[in-house]
Design an enzyme around this catalytic site. Structure first.
Site, PDB file in Angstrom:
ATOM      1  N   THR A   1       0.878  -1.169   0.000  1.00 52.74           N
ATOM      2  CA  THR A   1       0.000   0.000   0.000  1.00 52.74           C
ATOM      3  C   THR A   1       0.908   1.209   0.000  1.00 52.74           C
ATOM      4  O   THR A   1       2.045   1.133   0.449  1.00 52.74           O
ATOM      5  CB  THR A   1      -0.859   0.010   1.277  1.00 52.74           C
ATOM      6  OG1 THR A   1      -1.634  -1.164   1.297  1.00 52.74           O
ATOM      7  CG2 THR A   1      -1.768   1.224   1.338  1.00 52.74           C
TER       8      THR A   1
ATOM      9  N   THR B   1      -3.636   0.797  -3.188  1.00 53.72           N
ATOM     10  CA  THR B   1      -2.928  -0.452  -2.901  1.00 53.72           C
ATOM     11  C   THR B   1      -3.238  -1.531  -3.930  1.00 53.72           C
ATOM     12  O   THR B   1      -4.252  -1.461  -4.624  1.00 53.72           O
ATOM     13  CB  THR B   1      -3.344  -0.959  -1.495  1.00 53.72           C
ATOM     14  OG1 THR B   1      -2.555  -2.084  -1.133  1.00 53.72           O
ATOM     15  CG2 THR B   1      -4.803  -1.381  -1.440  1.00 53.72           C
TER      16      THR B   1
ATOM     17  N   ASN C   1      -2.755  -4.518  -2.377  1.00 56.57           N
ATOM     18  CA  ASN C   1      -2.788  -5.380  -1.192  1.00 56.57           C
ATOM     19  C   ASN C   1      -1.415  -5.917  -0.842  1.00 56.57           C
ATOM     20  O   ASN C   1      -0.622  -5.217  -0.233  1.00 56.57           O
ATOM     21  CB  ASN C   1      -3.827  -6.492  -1.327  1.00 56.57           C
ATOM     22  CG  ASN C   1      -4.076  -7.183   0.013  1.00 56.57           C
ATOM     23  OD1 ASN C   1      -3.914  -6.552   1.046  1.00 56.57           O
ATOM     24  ND2 ASN C   1      -4.435  -8.441   0.003  1.00 56.57           N
TER      25      ASN C   1
ATOM     26  N   ASP D   1      -8.920  -9.460   1.314  1.00 57.80           N
ATOM     27  CA  ASP D   1      -9.422  -8.587   2.396  1.00 57.80           C
ATOM     28  C   ASP D   1     -10.862  -8.917   2.783  1.00 57.80           C
ATOM     29  O   ASP D   1     -11.372  -8.404   3.771  1.00 57.80           O
ATOM     30  CB  ASP D   1      -9.325  -7.110   1.984  1.00 57.80           C
ATOM     31  CG  ASP D   1      -7.942  -6.527   2.270  1.00 57.80           C
ATOM     32  OD1 ASP D   1      -7.138  -7.198   2.931  1.00 57.80           O
ATOM     33  OD2 ASP D   1      -7.674  -5.394   1.830  1.00 57.80           O
TER      34      ASP D   1
ATOM     35  N   SER E   1      -8.380  -1.365   5.759  1.00 54.94           N
ATOM     36  CA  SER E   1      -7.897  -0.624   6.937  1.00 54.94           C
ATOM     37  C   SER E   1      -7.299   0.714   6.533  1.00 54.94           C
ATOM     38  O   SER E   1      -6.787   1.449   7.392  1.00 54.94           O
ATOM     39  CB  SER E   1      -6.822  -1.438   7.658  1.00 54.94           C
ATOM     40  OG  SER E   1      -7.334  -2.667   8.087  1.00 54.94           O
TER      41      SER E   1
ATOM     42  N   GLY F   1      -1.276  -2.573   6.155  1.00 60.12           N
ATOM     43  CA  GLY F   1      -2.359  -3.532   6.379  1.00 60.12           C
ATOM     44  C   GLY F   1      -3.116  -3.195   7.658  1.00 60.12           C
ATOM     45  O   GLY F   1      -3.495  -2.042   7.890  1.00 60.12           O
TER      46      GLY F   1
HETATM   47  O1  DON Z   1      -7.030  -2.346   2.279  1.00 65.14           O
HETATM   48  C1  DON Z   1      -6.339  -2.841   3.173  1.00 65.14           C
HETATM   49  O2  DON Z   1      -6.520  -2.639   4.344  1.00 65.14           O
HETATM   50  C2  DON Z   1      -5.149  -3.677   2.776  1.00 65.14           C
HETATM   51  N1  DON Z   1      -5.369  -4.280   1.491  1.00 65.14           N
HETATM   52  C3  DON Z   1      -3.928  -2.815   2.805  1.00 65.14           C
HETATM   53  C4  DON Z   1      -2.675  -3.550   2.454  1.00 65.14           C
HETATM   54  C5  DON Z   1      -1.454  -2.880   2.905  1.00 65.14           C
HETATM   55  O3  DON Z   1      -1.479  -1.885   3.565  1.00 65.14           O
HETATM   56  C6  DON Z   1      -0.189  -3.561   2.545  1.00 65.14           C
HETATM   57  N2  DON Z   1       0.945  -2.712   2.689  1.00 65.14           N
HETATM   58  N3  DON Z   1       1.587  -2.303   3.498  1.00 65.14           N
END
Ligand code: DON
Length: 569
Positions: A380, A398, A400, A422, A452, A473
């Protein structure tokens, strides 16, 4: 002679003192202030692109679109056209904060049990790797909506820097070399991905020029035909072709039917601040709200940013908030999200009664406090932009997991997300980030998976003072909460608030995560003696932020945990 020697001695001493002072100042976090514009992203190249747009007369919204496309080229671990995201905007003209949802959607052919085997078990990696893990991408529609609603420059102009970066290449940085090398095996599985990232058997090395011709052509189509250049026509054919070849589900109808959604931002107060953040389908805003509101009444005079008592309180508050996340939140077009109830002060007062300031609670016993009405890796990225007129963009997007589904669309040169993970692929089974979910976040056609991501804008007395957000995440929300508390309660500078070692609790697993190397043994032992199961995590999250002071001067900061850059003029 003696006098000459004395003078030489004096000037050498002065030079030495100046050198020491200089070095000391350098190692302090000196904040630079800017009057005209500020950009903070996870890539120095994208930051330069954003600043160039601002200097050429574009506003913060124009710059955010150009940055979004530039990151898709020069920061492929997270920057994307094959993913989705969320953005918060402050418009200087209206004085309002608005929220845009360009999250991916489940394809029409998706169903609740699509990642389960015939015995009801979760098929390993099915929601993480390859075409079937991908949701319908929202990024291009999202960036186009920003330009259409708020932008001042021509759409094509905003894509030009990205097209050039893809077509003639850019120089690979040390950071990019390292992340690519680390994932070399995973990026070698699909031949179409290997052709982009593992050419001639190796991932690109620092100092090399990295050219992406097919991505340049995709961006050119988007520049010429706007959203049609992605959601219909040649790019769409390439995506659907990739699905057919790799047993994916996304169809032409899914692509042409994709729509962004304007949402009402979550708003709550914390001390004298008005905090605006992302509503569902992100859990970010409401869980951030619960954390800050739960912690608000506590007296901080005996706490420091490192004190075990503060870290313990923070963990206990997060335990409660994340328990609610697991049960109540999902795409608001499909599930009832009890937002008012979750942020209601009487409810939060009752939840606070559970907190013991001396001893860790037990997540299995705690659960959610409301009846049920029915995540990490690195992929992300968040960026912030502010312009001279006072407009602000705070945008997270992102694919993901790191490099998403690891599948590049053959002929189109971009990676597809693996955002389907997710969703709660099976009630109670943790996702990539250890997050569990239930009915509110089960898979359904066209539904958006719970996120998140927490793009946030903070106001004080009607004026924006802070914009921030992060990767990480499930740890995104605690990262943003810690930064706001460090600024508001511990009066840390922006840079110090971002650099401060992080801690995280998400209800389940019942574990208090501490950033590796950030906390000494006494702190850890104190937390263990309070009953916490403590685990160290490598440096995580990646926060980019900007602050605006009373005199309208702006300062920015980019997390040193990755290799971004904040700059202004
Ligand atoms: O939308 C979300 O919460 C996750 N798909 C975010 C993924 C994420 O932050 C990965 N990187 N650091």
């Amino acid at each position: 002679m003696l006098r000459e020697k004395y003078l030489i001695y004096l000037s050498l001493s002065a030079a030495f003192i100046l050198l020491i002072v200089g070095l000391a100042c350098d190692s302090l976090t000196v904040e630079k202030y800017h009057a005209h514009g500020l950009v903070a992203t996870s890539s120095p190249i994208a930051t330069a692109v954003g600043l160039e747009v601002l200097k050429d007369g574009g506003n913060a919204f124009d710059a955010s679109v150009a940055i979004g496309f530039a990151l898709a080229v020069c920061y492929p671990r997270a920057g994307n056209v094959g993913g989705g995201g969320f953005a918060l905007f402050y418009s200087a003209e209206t004085g309002e904060v608005s929220a845009l949802d360009f999250r991916e959607t489940a394809p029409a052919k998706a169903d609740r049990e699509m990642y389960l085997d015939k015995n009801g078990g979760v098929v390993p990696n099915a929601s993480l790797i390859g075409a079937k893990a991908a949701g319908v991408p929202g990024t291009v529609a999202g960036l186009h909506e920003i330009s259409k609603r708020y932008g001042s420059l021509e759409w094509y102009t905003l894509l030009e820097p990205a097209i050039k970066l893809a077509d003639t290449g850019f120089i690979v940085s040390d950071c990019m070399e390292q992340t690519l090398a680390r994932l070399s095996d995973k990026l070698s599985v699909f031949p179409e991905t290997r052709a982009v990232f593992v050419r001639n058997g190796t991932t690109p090395r620092s100092g090399e020029r990295f050219i992406q011709k097919e991505l340049a052509a995709t961006l050119e189509r988007i520049a010429m035909d706007s959203t049609d250049g992605f959601y219909t026509s040649e790019t769409a054919d390439l995506i659907v072709g990739c699905m057919e070849k790799n047993s994916g589900l996304i169809s032409h109808d899914d692509l042409s039917g994709y729509r962004v959604k304007w949402r009402r931002p979550i708003h709550f107060t914390f001390d004298s601040l008005d905090v605006y953040s992302m509503p569902p389908p992100s859990s970010g805003g409401v869980i951030l709200g619960q954390i800050l509101k739960l912690i608000e009444p506590y007296d901080f005079y005996k706490y420091s940013p490192d004190s075990p008592d503060y870290i313990h309180l923070f963990a206990e508050v997060c335990r409660l908030a994340y328990a609610d996340r697991a049960v109540h939140l999902g795409d608001p077009d499909f599930a009832q999200n009890p937002l008012n109830e979750l942020l209601d002060s009487a409810y939060l007062d009752s939840r606070r009664q559970v907190i013991n300031l001396e001893a860790a609670g037990n997540s299995r016993e705690i659960g959610s406090g409301l009846p049920e009405q029915t995540e990490e890796s690195e992929s992300t990225t968040h960026f912030v932009v502010a312009d001279e007129a006072g407009n602000i963009v705070s945008l997270s997007y992102t694919i993901n997991d790191d490099y998403g589904s690891k599948l590049v669309v053959d002929g189109a040169g971009f990676l597809l997300n693996n955002e389907m993970d997710d969703f709660a692929v099976k009630p109670g089974v943790p996702n990539l980030y250890g997050l569990v979910g239930g009915k509110a976040n089960e898979i359904a056609p066209a539904k958006r998976m719970l996120s998140s991501m927490s793009p946030t804008i903070v106001m004080k007395k009607g004026r924006p003072v802070l914009a921030l957000g992060s990767a990480g995440g499930s740890k995104i929300i605690t990262t943003v909460a810690e930064a706001i508390i460090s600024l508001a309660r511990f009066d840390l500078s922006l840079k110090k608030a971002i650099e401060h070692p992080r801690f995280h609790h998400q209800w389940l697993p019942d574990t208090l995560y501490l950033e590796r190397g950030g906390f000494d043994i006494n702190i850890m032992q104190d937390l263990i003696s309070k009953g916490h199961i403590v685990k160290e995590r490598d440096r995580y999250s990646d926060l980019n932020a900007l602050r605006i002071d009373d005199n309208s001067l702006m300062t920015g900061a980019s997390d040193s945990r990755r290799c971004g850059k904040a700059d202004g003029y």
